[in-house]
Design an enzyme around this catalytic site. Structure first.
Site, PDB file in Angstrom:
ATOM      1  N   ASP A  17     -45.841  85.858 -32.003  1.00  0.00           N
ATOM      2  CA  ASP A  17     -46.392  87.274 -31.659  1.00  0.00           C
ATOM      3  C   ASP A  17     -45.522  87.984 -31.237  1.00  0.00           C
ATOM      4  O   ASP A  17     -44.460  87.678 -30.399  1.00  0.00           O
ATOM      5  CB  ASP A  17     -47.858  87.191 -31.102  1.00  0.00           C
ATOM      6  CG  ASP A  17     -48.839  88.535 -31.425  1.00  0.00           C
ATOM      7  OD1 ASP A  17     -48.148  89.441 -31.808  1.00  0.00           O
ATOM      8  OD2 ASP A  17     -49.779  88.397 -31.297  1.00  0.00           O
TER       9      ASP A  17
HETATM   10  C1  BGC Z   1     -50.720  91.520 -32.429  1.00  0.00           C
HETATM   11  C2  BGC Z   1     -50.150  90.964 -33.806  1.00  0.00           C
HETATM   12  C3  BGC Z   1     -49.752  91.961 -34.590  1.00  0.00           C
HETATM   13  C4  BGC Z   1     -48.540  92.526 -33.916  1.00  0.00           C
HETATM   14  C5  BGC Z   1     -47.548  93.649 -34.882  1.00  0.00           C
HETATM   15  C6  BGC Z   1     -49.318  92.139 -31.846  1.00  0.00           C
HETATM   16  O1  BGC Z   1     -49.570  92.728 -30.734  1.00  0.00           O
HETATM   17  O2  BGC Z   1     -51.037  90.463 -31.781  1.00  0.00           O
HETATM   18  O3  BGC Z   1     -51.354  90.663 -34.470  1.00  0.00           O
HETATM   19  O4  BGC Z   1     -49.370  91.538 -35.814  1.00  0.00           O
HETATM   20  O5  BGC Z   1     -48.664  93.161 -32.667  1.00  0.00           O
HETATM   21  O6  BGC Z   1     -48.366  94.876 -34.768  1.00  0.00           O
END
Ligand code: BGC
Length: 731
Positions: free
Chosen positions: A274
């Site tokens: 993530d």
């Molecule tokens: C989220 C993800 C997301 C990523 C990119 C993160 O903060 O938890 O689900 O895909 O950001 O935006």
């Protein structure tokens, strides 16, 4: 470096420059070879630097104002430059949980689908496939070749801000729906992803908490949802979560990433962190992380190269990372069918698909005195109240936020949606209802002044109160109550008009202290860009309701394993980067263990407000004649439509495992939608999921069938299972 520019709405943005060299004669371009073989052939040609280039992105880009945006990036949440000389294309990733995110900033249009939790209420793999295909189609048209959606974290915490982008509380339902969604995305030659692995079941303290759970409970709950989703969807990517699991960060957790995901589930794709969820180089690489996203925060760039040169990370492990990435690109077809940007999304096709899914997703929870369907030919007056039902329907926020065409319908302003903004999409319930009942007087009152709302409700035959619960990533709600004065509004309107219907636009379950005082309740979730049309078709009986709840609706918070969101009251402290965050804490998932949702309620003898698997329609069904194969492979039963209208019933099959399992609750083991004309009966055979009939045996480190008597139940919901049969597994 480019700056993000705003062009004309619905226009076509500049295509990123192509990096394709002509490699048509190269052996890895032979499409008759397996993806694994093709990947190996490429790896043989790659330098160490090229390998390192492929295992991390280039930074936060468009997500963080002021961050550099590489020239070939397609303005998505992530970008990994390809290897030009070998014809390996860039990977352009876009958040796309419920539709493509951040389209407005590039003057593109994207379809907002119903929330995935809503779509899970259809219990319909075909709808999930369609859902994913819409996303894949629009990603391709916009020049993206990877979707980062596929949220399947189980609803252990109904106040979780992201429940709307997940698929409910049951591993079979959530895993199946998410798996078919991914299949749909990948059918468009766009790589899919499943996330957040694992136990990112609340947003409060997501960067710091440790989910504490024993292996058996883990394997039979959230991890099972991932396993089923991966088995069905074969996603290219698994996104590891921010939080820790049993003390170890998900993105450097060898048990999660290697033992379970890669060795046991047999996952062939790659694990990406993530965004800024990587915490180490050697530990993470050896634990099974394959890509640091969104960029090199000091772990998978120079530091990984040095670790390989020093022998701390074997080059074979780096090759494995690269192999997983390349083989997925070949398997999904992003190399053989490269994206060809500059195509335009067809918004009408998108809206039609979104409406069709919404019609299967909106749940009828209460319908007394035949309030519904509304009779367009006789109804004279309807009062609509609340939640901007004159202009639009609510959407969910955070990285799942899709930009509303023309801007926020409730608060028009230029550009895309801001983080945490409550965004309404231009799908007007008022307009759709007026269309169905052109002779009736249909009024709208904002619901902000209760006395005015009561006055308008008094003047109408039927009052429809729209209530909302905006939810977004990074924030949980502290309660299951509807925000603001909405409960008081519903109670006052119900007192003024005996024919009151409540339409809920919520991210997940809410409490309803007025439930006994209204005649009708509909859960519309966040219904997407076709939401108003779908709702009107259902209200007027043009389409019959068929959806059922993918999660239990508790009576109040005291019924939950955690009456309060764990950690929500912890005072903020200053983090390493100077930002305010909660101190590390533990979330005790052992309390419920694998008993998530309805399993918890059953084992504790609690009666919910609305049970998992519950939903009404305009007809009625009878169940009979359950039998189960000797080995529990499938169940056969008959469903009859005993009412006056055609409809689709979702038949649910549950099982209680032998006593030796130690379990005191039913598990969902199979389900099927059955479409029936009035009076018609159908005998259906429903496959029972083997994993859902298994327990995790710690000694064997495997999911096993234990010997003994299995009791199988079938019926219309988790709380109503009139049919019973058994089968035995011999020792
Ligand atoms: C989220 C993800 C997301 C990523 C990119 C993160 O903060 O938890 O689900 O895909 O950001 O935006």
């Amino acid at each position: 470096m480019l700056a993000v520019s705003a062009c004309l709405a619905f226009g076509v943005s500049a295509a990123p420059a192509s990096n394709q060299a002509d490699v048509s004669g190269q052996p890895w371009m032979n499409a008759s070879l397996s993806p694994d073989r093709r990947a190996d052939l490429v790896i043989k040609q790659m330098t160490l630097d090229e390998k390192i280039q492929l295992v991390h992105g280039t930074g936060w880009g468009v997500l963080t104002p002021g961050s550099p945006i590489p020239e070939r990036s397609n303005f998505g949440a992530g970008y990994v430059p390809g290897i030009e000389r070998l014809g390996i294309p860039d990977i352009n990733l876009a958040d796309s949980a419920v539709g493509v995110r951040m389209a407005a900033y590039q003057s593109r249009y994207a379809t907002l689908l119903p929330s995935t939790l809503g779509a899970a209420s259809s219990w319909d793999p075909e709808a999930a496939f369609l859902y994913g295909s819409v996303i894949g189609r629009e990603l391709r048209a916009q020049g993206f070749n990877m979707s980062i959606g596929g949220g399947v974290d189980l609803m252990r915490e109904p106040r979780n801000g992201r429940n709307f982008e997940y698929a409910g509380e049951d591993p079979l339902l959530a895993g199946t729906m998410t798996g078919y969604l991914i299949k749909g995305v990948q059918s468009q030659h766009v790589m899919g992803d499943i996330k957040h692995y694992a136990f990112n079941d609340q947003e409060t303290g997501r960067m710091v908490y440790s989910a504490e759970i024993d292996k058996r409970a883990a394997r039979e709950s959230d991890l099972l949802a991932f396993q089923i989703g991966i088995d069905i969807g074969h996603p290219a990517g698994v996104m590891c979560a921010y939080n820790r699991v049993n003390g170890v960060y998900s993105c450097e957790n060898p048990w999660l990433l290697t033992d379970v995901l890669k060795d046991d589930f047999g996952f062939k794709g790659w694990v990406l962190s993530d965004w800024s969820g990587t915490h180490s180089t050697v530990e993470a690489a050896l634990a099974g992380l394959d890509m640091e996203m969104p960029g090199d925060d000091g772990y998978f760039g120079k530091a990984l190269k040095q670790a390989v040169l020093d022998g701390k990370v074997p080059e074979s492990r780096l090759d494995d990372m690269v192999h997983r990435i390349l083989r997925s690109m070949f398997a999904v077809g992003v190399i053989d069918h490269p994206v060809m940007p500059r195509r335009v999304v067809n918004p009408f096709r998108g809206r039609r698909d979104a409406r069709r899914i919404a019609e299967k997703s909106i749940v009828l929870l209460k319908n007394e005195k035949q309030l519904l369907p509304l009779d367009a030919s006789s109804i004279q007056s309807i009062a609509l109240i609340g939640s901007h039902a004159d202009v639009g329907v609510l959407s969910g926020g955070g990285s799942a936020q899709v930009d509303a065409p023309g801007g926020n319908a409730a608060d028009p302003h230029a550009g895309g949606a801001g983080w945490g903004e409550t965004v309404y999409f231009p799908s007007s319930p008022l307009r759709s209802i007026r269309k169905h009942a052109p002779e009736a007087t249909v009024t709208f009152d904002a619901g902000t002044d209760i006395a005015a709302a009561v006055a308008s409700a008094k003047k109408a035959q039927v009052a429809i109160v729209f209530v909302n619960q905006p939810m977004y990533e990074s924030k949980d709600r502290s309660t299951l109550s509807l925000p603001g004065k909405q409960n008081a509004l519903v109670s006052a309107v119900a007192k003024a008009n005996p024919h009151t219907l409540v339409v809920l636009e919520t991210g997940g379950p809410v409490t309803m202290p007025w439930a006994n005082r209204v005649e009708g309740i509909i859960e519309a979730w966040y219904p997407g860009i076709g939401g108003a049309q779908a709702l009107a078709n259902l209200l007027f009986g043009k389409v019959n309701f068929s959806a059922k709840l993918p999660a239990t609706f508790p009576r109040d918070e005291s019924q939950l394993p955690h009456p309060q969101v764990t950690g929500i009251d912890l005072p903020m402290v200053e983090g390493k980067d100077g930002s305010k965050m909660r101190p590390p804490f533990e979330v005790d998932y052992n309390k419920a263990g694998a008993r998530v949702g309805y399993k918890w309620f059953e084992s504790k003898g609690l009666e919910p407000l609305f049970p998992f698997g519950f939903g009404l329609s305009y007809t009625s069904y009878a169940y009979s004649d359950l039998s189960v194969d000797a080995d529990g492979g499938s169940a056969t039963l008959t469903v009859k439509n005993t009412g006056q209208r055609a409809g689709t019933e979702i038949a649910e099959v549950y099982a209680v495992l032998p006593k030796a399992s130690g379990e005191d609750y039913k598990r969902l083991v199979g389900f099927q939608r059955v479409t029936l004309d009035p009076g018609q009966s159908k005998t259906v055979t429903i496959a029972l999921n083997k994993l859902c009939l298994s327990i995790y045996d710690a000694k064997k480190d495997a999911m096993v069938h234990i010997p003994g008597i299995y009791t199988v139940y079938a019926g219309p919901s988790s709380a109503k299972t009139p049919l019973k049969a058994t089968f035995a597994i011999k020792p």
